[in-house]
Motif scaffolding. Structure first.
Motif, PDB file in Angstrom:
ATOM      1  N   ALA A  22      28.845  48.571  40.620  1.00 38.26           N
ATOM      2  CA  ALA A  22      30.029  47.802  41.028  1.00 38.26           C
ATOM      3  C   ALA A  22      30.589  46.988  39.869  1.00 38.26           C
ATOM      4  CB  ALA A  22      29.676  46.881  42.192  1.00 38.26           C
ATOM      5  N   ASP A  23      31.899  47.051  39.708  1.00 38.73           N
ATOM      6  CA  ASP A  23      32.608  46.313  38.670  1.00 38.73           C
ATOM      7  C   ASP A  23      32.687  44.836  39.077  1.00 38.73           C
ATOM      8  OD1 ASP A  23      34.655  45.138  37.037  1.00 38.73           O
ATOM      9  OD2 ASP A  23      35.489  47.119  36.679  1.00 38.73           O
ATOM     10  N   VAL A  24      32.351  43.951  38.127  1.00 42.26           N
ATOM     11  CA  VAL A  24      32.289  42.522  38.434  1.00 42.26           C
ATOM     12  C   VAL A  24      33.624  41.974  38.921  1.00 42.26           C
ATOM     13  CG1 VAL A  24      31.946  40.225  37.428  1.00 42.26           C
ATOM     14  CG2 VAL A  24      30.358  42.057  36.891  1.00 42.26           C
ATOM     15  N   LYS A  25      34.726  42.448  38.351  1.00 42.65           N
ATOM     16  CA  LYS A  25      36.017  41.867  38.764  1.00 42.65           C
ATOM     17  C   LYS A  25      36.301  42.123  40.234  1.00 42.65           C
ATOM     18  CE  LYS A  25      39.034  45.692  37.176  1.00 42.65           C
ATOM     19  NZ  LYS A  25      37.984  46.501  36.507  1.00 42.65           N
ATOM     20  N   TRP A  26      35.860  43.274  40.740  1.00 46.07           N
ATOM     21  CA  TRP A  26      36.078  43.564  42.152  1.00 46.07           C
ATOM     22  C   TRP A  26      35.074  42.824  43.026  1.00 46.07           C
ATOM     23  CZ3 TRP A  26      40.664  45.118  42.900  1.00 46.07           C
ATOM     24  CH2 TRP A  26      41.300  45.967  41.996  1.00 46.07           C
ATOM     25  N   ILE A  27      33.870  42.583  42.526  1.00 48.87           N
ATOM     26  CA  ILE A  27      32.917  41.739  43.261  1.00 48.87           C
ATOM     27  C   ILE A  27      33.498  40.332  43.418  1.00 48.87           C
ATOM     28  CG2 ILE A  27      30.631  40.672  43.227  1.00 48.87           C
ATOM     29  CD1 ILE A  27      29.599  43.082  41.698  1.00 48.87           C
ATOM     30  N   LEU A  28      34.044  39.806  42.323  1.00 52.81           N
ATOM     31  CA  LEU A  28      34.631  38.467  42.372  1.00 52.81           C
ATOM     32  C   LEU A  28      35.837  38.430  43.307  1.00 52.81           C
ATOM     33  CD1 LEU A  28      34.419  37.421  38.612  1.00 52.81           C
ATOM     34  CD2 LEU A  28      32.934  36.712  40.481  1.00 52.81           C
ATOM     35  N   ALA A  29      36.643  39.490  43.295  1.00 50.51           N
ATOM     36  CA  ALA A  29      37.781  39.538  44.216  1.00 50.51           C
ATOM     37  C   ALA A  29      37.312  39.527  45.659  1.00 50.51           C
ATOM     38  CB  ALA A  29      38.624  40.786  43.941  1.00 50.51           C
ATOM     39  N   GLY A  30      36.213  40.231  45.944  1.00 53.76           N
ATOM     40  CA  GLY A  30      35.662  40.245  47.293  1.00 53.76           C
ATOM     41  C   GLY A  30      35.165  38.888  47.756  1.00 53.76           C
ATOM     42  N   ALA A 143      24.207  32.766  37.994  1.00 54.18           N
ATOM     43  CA  ALA A 143      24.787  34.117  37.982  1.00 54.18           C
ATOM     44  C   ALA A 143      26.016  34.163  37.091  1.00 54.18           C
ATOM     45  CB  ALA A 143      25.136  34.538  39.403  1.00 54.18           C
ATOM     46  N   GLY A 144      26.825  33.099  37.120  1.00 51.40           N
ATOM     47  CA  GLY A 144      28.023  33.058  36.287  1.00 51.40           C
ATOM     48  C   GLY A 144      27.693  33.119  34.809  1.00 51.40           C
ATOM     49  N   ILE A 145      26.653  32.402  34.413  1.00 48.09           N
ATOM     50  CA  ILE A 145      26.223  32.438  33.006  1.00 48.09           C
ATOM     51  C   ILE A 145      25.780  33.853  32.634  1.00 48.09           C
ATOM     52  CG2 ILE A 145      24.479  31.613  31.383  1.00 48.09           C
ATOM     53  CD1 ILE A 145      24.555  28.943  32.932  1.00 48.09           C
ATOM     54  N   ARG A 146      25.033  34.488  33.539  1.00 54.19           N
ATOM     55  CA  ARG A 146      24.561  35.843  33.286  1.00 54.19           C
ATOM     56  C   ARG A 146      25.735  36.823  33.209  1.00 54.19           C
ATOM     57  NH1 ARG A 146      24.734  41.231  34.281  1.00 54.19           N
ATOM     58  NH2 ARG A 146      22.700  42.211  33.941  1.00 54.19           N
ATOM     59  N   ILE A 147      26.714  36.659  34.111  1.00 58.38           N
ATOM     60  CA  ILE A 147      27.879  37.542  34.132  1.00 58.38           C
ATOM     61  C   ILE A 147      28.682  37.425  32.840  1.00 58.38           C
ATOM     62  CG2 ILE A 147      30.126  37.894  35.241  1.00 58.38           C
ATOM     63  CD1 ILE A 147      28.751  37.131  37.907  1.00 58.38           C
ATOM     64  N   TRP A 148      28.966  36.193  32.421  1.00 61.63           N
ATOM     65  CA  TRP A 148      29.776  35.995  31.222  1.00 61.63           C
ATOM     66  C   TRP A 148      29.064  36.478  29.974  1.00 61.63           C
ATOM     67  CZ3 TRP A 148      34.795  34.707  30.663  1.00 61.63           C
ATOM     68  CH2 TRP A 148      35.465  34.244  31.789  1.00 61.63           C
ATOM     69  N   ALA A 149      27.738  36.425  29.985  1.00 61.37           N
ATOM     70  CA  ALA A 149      26.981  36.832  28.803  1.00 61.37           C
ATOM     71  C   ALA A 149      26.781  38.338  28.716  1.00 61.37           C
ATOM     72  CB  ALA A 149      25.622  36.130  28.796  1.00 61.37           C
ATOM     73  N   TRP A 285      38.224  35.518  34.866  1.00 62.22           N
ATOM     74  CA  TRP A 285      37.666  36.859  34.678  1.00 62.22           C
ATOM     75  C   TRP A 285      38.766  37.913  34.813  1.00 62.22           C
ATOM     76  CZ3 TRP A 285      32.797  38.015  33.063  1.00 62.22           C
ATOM     77  CH2 TRP A 285      32.441  39.365  33.057  1.00 62.22           C
ATOM     78  N   TRP A 286      39.612  37.747  35.818  1.00 62.13           N
ATOM     79  CA  TRP A 286      40.692  38.696  36.025  1.00 62.13           C
ATOM     80  C   TRP A 286      41.720  38.641  34.906  1.00 62.13           C
ATOM     81  CZ3 TRP A 286      42.150  42.770  38.929  1.00 62.13           C
ATOM     82  CH2 TRP A 286      41.247  43.172  39.921  1.00 62.13           C
ATOM     83  N   VAL A 287      41.983  37.462  34.360  1.00 58.77           N
ATOM     84  CA  VAL A 287      42.906  37.344  33.224  1.00 58.77           C
ATOM     85  C   VAL A 287      42.389  38.149  32.043  1.00 58.77           C
ATOM     86  CG1 VAL A 287      43.780  35.747  31.467  1.00 58.77           C
ATOM     87  CG2 VAL A 287      43.922  35.132  33.889  1.00 58.77           C
ATOM     88  N   PHE A 288      41.090  38.040  31.761  1.00 62.20           N
ATOM     89  CA  PHE A 288      40.500  38.813  30.660  1.00 62.20           C
ATOM     90  C   PHE A 288      40.605  40.310  30.926  1.00 62.20           C
ATOM     91  CE2 PHE A 288      38.192  34.849  29.494  1.00 62.20           C
ATOM     92  CZ  PHE A 288      38.508  34.833  28.142  1.00 62.20           C
ATOM     93  N   CYS A 289      40.341  40.724  32.171  1.00 67.35           N
ATOM     94  CA  CYS A 289      40.381  42.148  32.510  1.00 67.35           C
ATOM     95  C   CYS A 289      41.805  42.705  32.434  1.00 67.35           C
ATOM     96  CB  CYS A 289      39.805  42.373  33.906  1.00 67.35           C
ATOM     97  SG  CYS A 289      38.029  42.060  34.039  1.00 67.35           S
TER      98      CYS A 289
END
Length: 301
Positions: A22-30, A143-149, A285-289
């Motif tokens: 699963a792509d993180v940006k779509w997880i965050l959107a959910g 989790a956010g730290i892990r995601i960004w890293a 996250w979405w801005v970066f994507c």
């Protein structure tokens, strides 16, 4: 319901457990989809002539599972991988609503079976100030730290709908905006959030009432509560001696006075800060994507 920040960590971990790719940006959107109506309602308050009760009825209907899934399908049309993205968003919406149902919110809850049933699901396991809420915040920070890293901020799957997908996207967006209007009467008839009781100003006396996270004020000789309808009610009975935000249960003693049978004092500011910080993570996250996709150029199907 837990603030946005409270959803990110647990929903990321559960989604990755079931859908490792699963792509993180779509997880965050959910994590945000079921809250979109409430974000719109807050933004629209004061900017429209629509009565606040009608706005609330609309938001309740639009925040139901079935309408959230319509938004999931609409968003998925912006990905090359429609079905996999729809599954991620749908799972995220179900997880979001399930988590919301765990937290105590008087006169509130999750609508899962609309329009077949308008029952509010609320297990009332913990208040926003209880340790499970803060544990969810802590998990999300970790989790956010892990995601960004570690996770790539990629927009390679993003596309504007075209061809046969364009009218489908338009139809889904129209359904998301219009179906809640058709469902408002069901919300009103079920008296969700006590909207019908509050609307029927001439027949309130003796009826039960509840309010969630409302403004509370103490003045010489009494106390009052400002409801989400914009009305202010005098509170009678055993009340907190301080606090700015409270939830109450009680019964109308007059059309403008409520005898309180139970109350809970909330910590002001914490939930809003957690909501805004969580939304900021999602937006950034979405801005970066999207920036990643723009560098490559948006194509079409």
């Amino acid at each position: 319901m837990p603030a946005t920040l409270g959803h990110i960590g647990i929903q990321y971990l559960v989604t990755k457990a079931f859908l490792p790719a699963a792509d993180v940006k779509w997880i965050l959107a959910g994590c945000v989809v079921p809250d979109v109506p409430w974000i719109i309602q807050r933004a629209a308050t004061g900017l429209t002539d629509v009565p606040l009760i009608d706005l609330r009825l609309f938001a309740i209907a639009q925040g139901s599972l079935v309408i959230s899934l319509v938004l999931c399908a609409f968003l998925a049309t912006f990905s090359k991988r429609f079905w996999s993205v729809f599954l991620i968003l749908a799972l995220g919406s179900v997880l979001h609503l399930g988590l919301d149902a765990l937290q105590t919110k008087w006169a509130n809850g999750v609508v899962l079976l609309a329009p077949l049933r308008w029952d509010l699901l609320n297990f009332g396991m913990f208040w926003p100030e209880d340790w499970p809420t803060y544990a969810l915040y802590g998990l999300s920070v970790a989790a956010g730290i892990r995601i960004w890293a570690n996770d790539p901020r990629s927009g390679t799957d993003l596309q504007f709908p075209s061809g046969w997908r364009a009218p489908i996207a338009a139809l889904l967006l129209a359904a998301y905006a219009s179906l809640p209007v058709l469902m408002k009467d069901g919300v009103r008839a079920a008296d969700l959030h006590y909207a019908a009781t509050l609307e029927d100003t001439g027949n309130r006396i003796g009826k039960p009432i509840e309010f969630d996270r409302s403004r509370f004020g103490i003045f010489p000789g009494g106390a009052n509560l400002k409801a989400w309808t914009g009305e202010e009610f005098q509170l009678i009975g055993h009340l907190p001696i301080q606090g700015e935000t409270i939830s109450i249960r009680g019964r109308f003693e007059t059309s403008a006075a409520i005898r309180v049978s139970a109350f809970h004092t909330h910590v002001s500011g914490v939930r809003d800060a957690a909501s805004y910080s969580g939304l900021l993570v999602v937006v950034l996250w979405w801005v970066f994507c999207i920036a990643d996709r723009c560098r490559a150029g948006f194509g079409r199907y």
